[in-house]
Design a protein around this motif. Structure first.
Motif, PDB file in Angstrom:
ATOM      1  N   LEU A  53       0.909  -1.210   0.017  1.00 33.33           N
ATOM      2  CA  LEU A  53      -0.156  -0.077  -0.050  1.00 33.33           C
ATOM      3  C   LEU A  53       0.984   1.315  -0.008  1.00 33.33           C
ATOM      4  N   ASN A  54       1.843   1.155   0.655  1.00 30.04           N
ATOM      5  CA  ASN A  54       2.927   2.464   0.832  1.00 30.04           C
ATOM      6  C   ASN A  54       4.408   1.967   0.884  1.00 30.04           C
ATOM      7  N   GLU A  55       5.170   2.228  -0.384  1.00 25.13           N
ATOM      8  CA  GLU A  55       6.455   1.597  -0.322  1.00 25.13           C
ATOM      9  C   GLU A  55       7.454   2.386   0.371  1.00 25.13           C
ATOM     10  N   ARG A  56       7.050   3.478   1.110  1.00 27.20           N
ATOM     11  CA  ARG A  56       8.067   3.884   1.867  1.00 27.20           C
ATOM     12  C   ARG A  56       7.854   3.549   3.208  1.00 27.20           C
ATOM     13  N   GLU A  57       6.805   2.595   3.801  1.00 22.63           N
ATOM     14  CA  GLU A  57       6.539   1.804   4.784  1.00 22.63           C
ATOM     15  C   GLU A  57       6.803   0.631   4.492  1.00 22.63           C
ATOM     16  N   LEU A  58       6.819  -0.209   3.459  1.00 15.55           N
ATOM     17  CA  LEU A  58       7.103  -1.473   3.668  1.00 15.55           C
ATOM     18  C   LEU A  58       7.807  -2.110   2.276  1.00 15.55           C
ATOM     19  N   ILE A  60       8.303  -4.875  -0.180  1.00 14.16           N
ATOM     20  CA  ILE A  60       7.690  -6.288  -0.527  1.00 14.16           C
ATOM     21  C   ILE A  60       8.839  -7.257  -0.146  1.00 14.16           C
ATOM     22  N   LYS A  61      10.013  -7.193  -0.490  1.00 16.66           N
ATOM     23  CA  LYS A  61      11.007  -8.200  -0.234  1.00 16.66           C
ATOM     24  C   LYS A  61      11.295  -8.310   1.271  1.00 16.66           C
ATOM     25  N   TYR A  62      11.277  -7.485   1.967  1.00 15.07           N
ATOM     26  CA  TYR A  62      11.203  -7.855   3.562  1.00 15.07           C
ATOM     27  C   TYR A  62      10.135  -8.693   3.783  1.00 15.07           C
ATOM     28  N   PHE A  63       8.870  -8.239   3.469  1.00 12.67           N
ATOM     29  CA  PHE A  63       7.615  -9.205   3.534  1.00 12.67           C
ATOM     30  C   PHE A  63       7.791 -10.469   3.159  1.00 12.67           C
ATOM     31  N   MET A  64       8.391 -10.693   1.904  1.00 17.10           N
ATOM     32  CA  MET A  64       8.697 -11.902   1.433  1.00 17.10           C
ATOM     33  C   MET A  64       9.469 -12.704   2.164  1.00 17.10           C
ATOM     34  N   TYR A  65      10.789 -12.182   2.826  1.00 19.02           N
ATOM     35  CA  TYR A  65      11.543 -12.878   3.700  1.00 19.02           C
ATOM     36  C   TYR A  65      10.859 -13.369   5.034  1.00 19.02           C
ATOM     37  N   TYR A  66      10.093 -12.352   5.377  1.00 17.92           N
ATOM     38  CA  TYR A  66       9.588 -12.671   6.790  1.00 17.92           C
ATOM     39  C   TYR A  66       8.440 -13.944   6.451  1.00 17.92           C
ATOM     40  N   PRO A  90      -6.870 -15.412   2.934  1.00 20.72           N
ATOM     41  CA  PRO A  90      -6.958 -14.462   3.417  1.00 20.72           C
ATOM     42  C   PRO A  90      -7.527 -14.462   4.957  1.00 20.72           C
ATOM     43  N   SER A  91      -8.392 -15.178   5.173  1.00 18.74           N
ATOM     44  CA  SER A  91      -9.280 -15.227   6.661  1.00 18.74           C
ATOM     45  C   SER A  91      -8.270 -15.793   7.512  1.00 18.74           C
ATOM     46  N   HIS A  92      -7.146 -16.587   7.112  1.00 17.21           N
ATOM     47  CA  HIS A  92      -6.229 -17.162   8.286  1.00 17.21           C
ATOM     48  C   HIS A  92      -4.929 -16.144   8.408  1.00 17.21           C
ATOM     49  N   LEU A  93      -4.835 -15.323   7.171  1.00 18.93           N
ATOM     50  CA  LEU A  93      -3.555 -14.603   7.432  1.00 18.93           C
ATOM     51  C   LEU A  93      -3.913 -13.183   8.060  1.00 18.93           C
ATOM     52  N   LYS A  94      -5.242 -12.815   7.923  1.00 22.25           N
ATOM     53  CA  LYS A  94      -5.793 -11.548   9.006  1.00 22.25           C
ATOM     54  C   LYS A  94      -5.734 -12.057  10.287  1.00 22.25           C
ATOM     55  N   LYS A  95      -5.345 -13.111  10.678  1.00 19.62           N
ATOM     56  CA  LYS A  95      -5.363 -13.520  12.163  1.00 19.62           C
ATOM     57  C   LYS A  95      -3.913 -13.222  12.755  1.00 19.62           C
ATOM     58  N   MET A  96      -2.903 -13.260  11.688  1.00 20.01           N
ATOM     59  CA  MET A  96      -1.599 -13.316  12.152  1.00 20.01           C
ATOM     60  C   MET A  96      -0.884 -11.857  12.409  1.00 20.01           C
ATOM     61  N   VAL A  97       0.208 -12.033  13.251  1.00 20.83           N
ATOM     62  CA  VAL A  97       0.866 -10.616  13.424  1.00 20.83           C
ATOM     63  C   VAL A  97       2.100 -10.705  12.698  1.00 20.83           C
ATOM     64  N   PHE A  98       2.587  -9.368  12.470  1.00 20.80           N
ATOM     65  CA  PHE A  98       3.796  -9.144  11.569  1.00 20.80           C
ATOM     66  C   PHE A  98       4.803  -8.219  12.140  1.00 20.80           C
ATOM     67  N   PRO A  99       6.015  -8.586  12.456  1.00 22.26           N
ATOM     68  CA  PRO A  99       7.120  -7.645  12.958  1.00 22.26           C
ATOM     69  C   PRO A  99       7.336  -6.696  12.160  1.00 22.26           C
ATOM     70  N   TYR A 100       6.772  -5.491  12.382  1.00 23.89           N
ATOM     71  CA  TYR A 100       7.310  -4.241  11.905  1.00 23.89           C
ATOM     72  C   TYR A 100       8.440  -3.731  12.256  1.00 23.89           C
ATOM     73  N   VAL A 101       9.356  -3.114  11.304  1.00 27.45           N
ATOM     74  CA  VAL A 101      10.695  -2.404  11.651  1.00 27.45           C
ATOM     75  C   VAL A 101      10.636  -1.238  10.602  1.00 27.45           C
ATOM     76  N   PRO A 102      11.240  -0.195  10.746  1.00 25.48           N
ATOM     77  CA  PRO A 102      11.392   0.894  10.010  1.00 25.48           C
ATOM     78  C   PRO A 102      11.920   0.595   8.623  1.00 25.48           C
ATOM     79  N   ARG A 103      11.520   1.063   7.436  1.00 23.66           N
ATOM     80  CA  ARG A 103      11.791   0.845   6.062  1.00 23.66           C
ATOM     81  C   ARG A 103      13.494   0.597   6.000  1.00 23.66           C
ATOM     82  N   VAL A 104      14.136   1.601   6.511  1.00 28.93           N
ATOM     83  CA  VAL A 104      15.533   1.696   6.661  1.00 28.93           C
ATOM     84  C   VAL A 104      16.337   0.287   7.091  1.00 28.93           C
ATOM     85  N   VAL A 105      15.696   0.025   8.011  1.00 23.54           N
ATOM     86  CA  VAL A 105      16.127  -1.439   8.709  1.00 23.54           C
ATOM     87  C   VAL A 105      15.652  -2.723   7.788  1.00 23.54           C
ATOM     88  N   GLN A 106      14.241  -2.513   7.253  1.00 26.81           N
ATOM     89  CA  GLN A 106      14.113  -3.493   6.449  1.00 26.81           C
ATOM     90  C   GLN A 106      14.964  -3.665   5.271  1.00 26.81           C
TER      91      GLN A 106
END
Length: 256
Positions: A53-58, A60-66, A90-106
């Motif tokens: 949704l916002n490339e300044r925040e996420l 996609i490769k970091y999300f893939m590696y997660y 999607p119903s299963h994925l929406k129940k999961m948590v995701f460790p968010y870190v700043p984009r520079v760390v990603q």
């Protein structure tokens, strides 16, 4: 594809994963980021597509590696449905948590993991070259067995080994034994990895018993050369044959 199913069309940069017919430990091999050379591309209903949704925040490769991580796989194991064919959505994925870190760390994490995967790919290439060398050396020592120029004596299969298919249906007493699916056997090398126990895989269909004296030979897509030499007892998929060599006649390693 451009009419009724246009909502299944994929764009460059999209991230897609398999969501059906998978095993959790094999999940990280069933995903990828779409490149321009892949287009045009239309998904089927056994895949899930992600867009940022916002490339300044996420990244996609970091999300893939997660999604390749044990943290995600542990959540997936709790949410996933099915036994022989594991499915989620999607119903299963929406129940999961995701460790968010700043984009520079990603970006730093992605750079490190990119380098690791490049090294891994290079090592796999070397292993493939070594395998070709071994096969070449085999022909040098024993000749081309399809024409047998050295006139080795020929035996039938049943004279030196047997297909030892002891099917197990009642798993009581077997829950802690390793369960080897054909996806756990690396092609060409025969390395066994990412396998779990009968209990962890929620096995319900019949499996073959094997020991450390057997060879596990996949009968699905034999061109992949999935031939394993287990050093332990366990149960394997019915898509493979446990082969038991006659020790006084044939070496297990030679036959493999």
């Amino acid at each position: 594809a451009y009419g009724k199913y246009k909502h299944f069309l994929v764009d460059e940069g999209d991230f897609v994963i398999a969501s059906s017919g998978i095993k959790v430990d094999y999940f990280d091999k069933k995903m990828g980021i779409i490149e321009k050379r892949h287009l045009p591309l239309c998904m089927n209903t056994s895949t899930i597509r992600f867009k940022v949704l916002n490339e300044r925040e996420l990244s996609i490769k970091y999300f893939m590696y997660y999604l390749k991580s044990n943290h995600f796989k542990e959540q997936l194991t709790r949410e996933i449905t099915g036994s022989a064919q594991l499915n989620f959505g999607p119903s299963h994925l929406k129940k999961m948590v995701f460790p968010y870190v700043p984009r520079v760390v990603q970006d730093k994490i992605v750079d490190i993991l990119d380098q690791i995967y490049k090294i891994e790919d290079a090592l796999k290439s070397k292993a493939e070259l070594l395998d070709k060398l071994v096969k070449s050396r085999f022909i040098e020592l024993f000749g081309d067995l399809s024409i047998n120029p050295m006139k080795w004596p020929v035996m039938t299969f049943r004279e030196f080994a047997k297909i030892d298919t002891q099917m197990i249906h009642n798993f009581s007493g077997y829950y802690e034994y390793p369960h080897i699916g054909i996806e756990c056997i690396e092609k060409d090398t025969g390395v066994l990895s990412s396998y779990r126990t009968i209990k962890d895989d929620h096995v319900v269909s019949g499996k073959y018993w094997f020991t450390g004296k057997h060879i596990i030979y996949s009968k699905i897509r034999p061109n992949l050369n999935k031939v394993a030499l287990p050093s332990f007892d366990g149960l394997c998929s019915a898509d493979a044959y446990p082969i038991l060599p006659k020790e006084t006649v044939c070496s297990r390693y030679f036959l493999a």
